[in-house]
Design a protein around this motif. Structure first.
Motif, mmCIF file in Angstrom:
data_model
loop_
_atom_site.group_PDB
_atom_site.id
_atom_site.type_symbol
_atom_site.label_atom_id
_atom_site.label_comp_id
_atom_site.label_asym_id
_atom_site.label_seq_id
_atom_site.Cartn_x
_atom_site.Cartn_y
_atom_site.Cartn_z
ATOM 1 N N LYS A 152 0.835 -1.199 0.000
ATOM 2 C CA LYS A 152 0.000 0.000 0.000
ATOM 3 C C LYS A 152 0.872 1.253 0.000
ATOM 4 O O LYS A 152 0.591 2.220 -0.732
ATOM 5 C CB LYS A 152 -0.918 -0.013 1.227
ATOM 6 C CG LYS A 152 -1.899 1.153 1.296
ATOM 7 C CD LYS A 152 -2.800 1.030 2.521
ATOM 8 C CE LYS A 152 -3.779 2.209 2.594
ATOM 9 N NZ LYS A 152 -4.653 2.103 3.796
ATOM 10 N N LEU A 153 1.935 1.241 0.809
ATOM 11 C CA LEU A 153 2.849 2.390 0.850
ATOM 12 C C LEU A 153 3.550 2.594 -0.487
ATOM 13 O O LEU A 153 3.903 3.722 -0.848
ATOM 14 C CB LEU A 153 3.906 2.180 1.944
ATOM 15 C CG LEU A 153 3.425 2.232 3.403
ATOM 16 C CD1 LEU A 153 4.602 1.997 4.341
ATOM 17 C CD2 LEU A 153 2.754 3.566 3.715
ATOM 18 N N SER A 154 3.736 1.498 -1.228
ATOM 19 C CA SER A 154 4.403 1.586 -2.528
ATOM 20 C C SER A 154 3.464 2.039 -3.634
ATOM 21 O O SER A 154 3.900 2.212 -4.782
ATOM 22 C CB SER A 154 5.009 0.230 -2.904
ATOM 23 O OG SER A 154 5.956 -0.171 -1.938
ATOM 24 N N GLY A 155 2.177 2.199 -3.299
ATOM 25 C CA GLY A 155 1.216 2.700 -4.278
ATOM 26 C C GLY A 155 0.574 1.644 -5.146
ATOM 27 O O GLY A 155 -0.011 1.968 -6.187
ATOM 28 N N GLU A 156 0.661 0.374 -4.723
ATOM 29 C CA GLU A 156 0.015 -0.687 -5.496
ATOM 30 C C GLU A 156 -1.504 -0.575 -5.391
ATOM 31 O O GLU A 156 -2.046 -0.075 -4.396
ATOM 32 C CB GLU A 156 0.469 -2.064 -4.995
ATOM 33 C CG GLU A 156 1.944 -2.370 -5.205
ATOM 34 C CD GLU A 156 2.288 -2.643 -6.662
ATOM 35 O OE1 GLU A 156 1.364 -2.693 -7.493
ATOM 36 O OE2 GLU A 156 3.490 -2.791 -6.944
ATOM 37 N N THR A 157 -2.193 -1.063 -6.405
ATOM 38 C CA THR A 157 -3.657 -1.016 -6.411
ATOM 39 C C THR A 157 -4.227 -2.036 -5.433
ATOM 40 O O THR A 157 -3.543 -3.013 -5.064
ATOM 41 C CB THR A 157 -4.202 -1.323 -7.810
ATOM 42 O OG1 THR A 157 -3.868 -2.678 -8.151
ATOM 43 C CG2 THR A 157 -3.613 -0.369 -8.845
ATOM 44 N N LYS A 158 -5.467 -1.836 -5.014
ATOM 45 C CA LYS A 158 -6.119 -2.763 -4.094
ATOM 46 C C LYS A 158 -6.185 -4.168 -4.689
ATOM 47 O O LYS A 158 -6.042 -5.164 -3.975
ATOM 48 C CB LYS A 158 -7.531 -2.280 -3.775
ATOM 49 C CG LYS A 158 -7.580 -1.059 -2.866
ATOM 50 C CD LYS A 158 -9.019 -0.710 -2.507
ATOM 51 C CE LYS A 158 -9.071 0.487 -1.556
ATOM 52 N NZ LYS A 158 -10.462 0.843 -1.186
ATOM 53 N N GLN A 159 -6.398 -4.232 -6.007
ATOM 54 C CA GLN A 159 -6.501 -5.533 -6.666
ATOM 55 C C GLN A 159 -5.183 -6.295 -6.589
ATOM 56 O O GLN A 159 -5.152 -7.489 -6.276
ATOM 57 C CB GLN A 159 -6.901 -5.338 -8.131
ATOM 58 C CG GLN A 159 -7.098 -6.650 -8.892
ATOM 59 C CD GLN A 159 -7.539 -6.412 -10.335
ATOM 60 O OE1 GLN A 159 -7.674 -5.269 -10.761
ATOM 61 N NE2 GLN A 159 -7.758 -7.491 -11.066
#
Length: 356
Positions: A101-108
């Motif tokens: 999440k901190l790395s900016g990955e999508t929820k999917q």
């Protein structure tokens, strides 16, 4: 995955050196264990690879790139610590996916990677629980899952099992082994427990006072220790050591112990008559029924462990441990007679400690 190379690594805290000119090449997908007594520098070395400790001199390369100036995040490594370091207010799924999440990955993407890691580590039914609702072993699996979801180039383990009880340590060893066999990620594992190192690692690196004493496969270090330190560290129960003088008996090379006992040694041992030496006897090589040199002494302690019994007896003024069959009729205070084959007697120079 990536290879890891250490080039002439030095580390000092002010005027105190703790790592001395360590060079080590770790292959892509290899599982390496760094072992040694407390204070030998193994955790410091791991933290320098991770970027958590500054390198005084030398280079660390990951995947062929020198990473000295890179932050831990930029090195694409994942570290599993002795403490679980889980966020108590987050669920298992949230803990595992937090770095993504901190790395900016999508929820999917986060959900997909978390579910995949959870299946691998048998955590699927625990994803909605908080850390307080988990056992110690489950928390450590979550910490491993948090590392797995990042798909790192290198896993770093810093004594991850030391907080677990004996039964859980055995279970978690198996799970770490299974994890590596599945993902084949380059792994560096720090432990003071040589049993963990022997069961997990492709190669073991033995450290002592900031230097590499020996490296090799577990069986190489067990069968061919380079010196007294490695011989005494690898093997459980530990190898017995006895002082003696190189001699001969019936034309065959032998070592005469302090009490006059003659212990035959293999002709391949490079000893000179009259040389002061130490012989090494592994407890499991002392037999009640085999052929070889006879060793006799009074039994001081009998410890049944089930299939085997550990026997402490006196020999040439020293206390020696033998591992015998669990049903052997060994009793405290009685004379114990064991034999050892010449090929299983290790010989070391008394002065240098080097194997002969």
């Amino acid at each position: 995955m990536a290879s890891v190379e250490l080039h002439n690594i030095h580390k000092a805290y002010g005027a105190l050196p703790v790592i001395h000119d360590v060079s080590l090449a770790i292959g892509d997908g290899e599982f390496i264990a760094l072992v040694g007594p407390s204070g030998c520098g193994k955790s410091t070395l791991l933290r320098m690879i991770a970027g958590l400790e500054e390198i005084t001199d030398g280079d660390v390369s990951i995947g062929g790139q020198v990473v000295n100036a890179l932050t831990p995040r930029e090195r694409n490594i994942a570290m599993v610590f002795q403490s679980y370091a889980l966020y108590p207010h987050m669920t298992v799924a949230q803990n595992m996916g937090f770095n993504l999440k901190l790395s900016g990955e999508t929820k999917q993407v986060i959900e997909q990677r978390v579910n995949e890691a959870a299946r691998m580590l048998d955590l699927t039914k625990l994803l909605d629980r908080k850390p307080a609702q988990l056992s110690g072993g489950q928390r450590q699996r979550v910490a491993m899952g948090r590392a797995v979801v990042r798909n790192p180039a290198v896993f770093l383990f810093d004594e991850p099992l030391s907080n677990l009880d004996a039964k859980l340590r055995v279970q978690m060893r198996s799970e770490i082994k299974a994890l590596h066999q599945k993902v084949q990620t380059t792994s560096i594992y720090v432990t003071h427990d040589q049993i963990e190192a022997m069961t997990l690692a492709d190669r073991i690196v033995v450290l002592n006072q900031g230097k590499i004493e020996q490296q090799g496969t577990p069986i190489e270090l067990y069968r061919r220790p380079a010196n007294l330190f490695v011989a005494g560290f690898i093997g459980s129960p530990a190898m017995n050591f006895l002082d003696g003088v190189a001699d001969g008996v019936d034309g065959s090379p032998a070592v005469r112990l302090k009490d006059g006992t003659q212990v035959r040694i293999a002709s391949a041992r490079k000893v000179k008559p009259g040389q002061n030496v130490k012989i090494g006897l592994r407890p499991e090589h002392l037999s009640l029924t085999g052929d070889g040199s006879a060793l006799t002494g009074q039994t001081l302690l009998v410890e049944p462990t089930g299939a085997q019994t550990h026997v402490l007896f006196e020999l040439a003024g020293e206390q020696v441990t033998a591992v015998v069959d669990g049903e052997a009729p060994v009793r405290y205070g009685e004379q114990l007679k064991v034999t050892v084959n010449a090929d299983q007697v290790y010989v070391f120079d008394s002065g240098s400690g080097l194997a002969l």
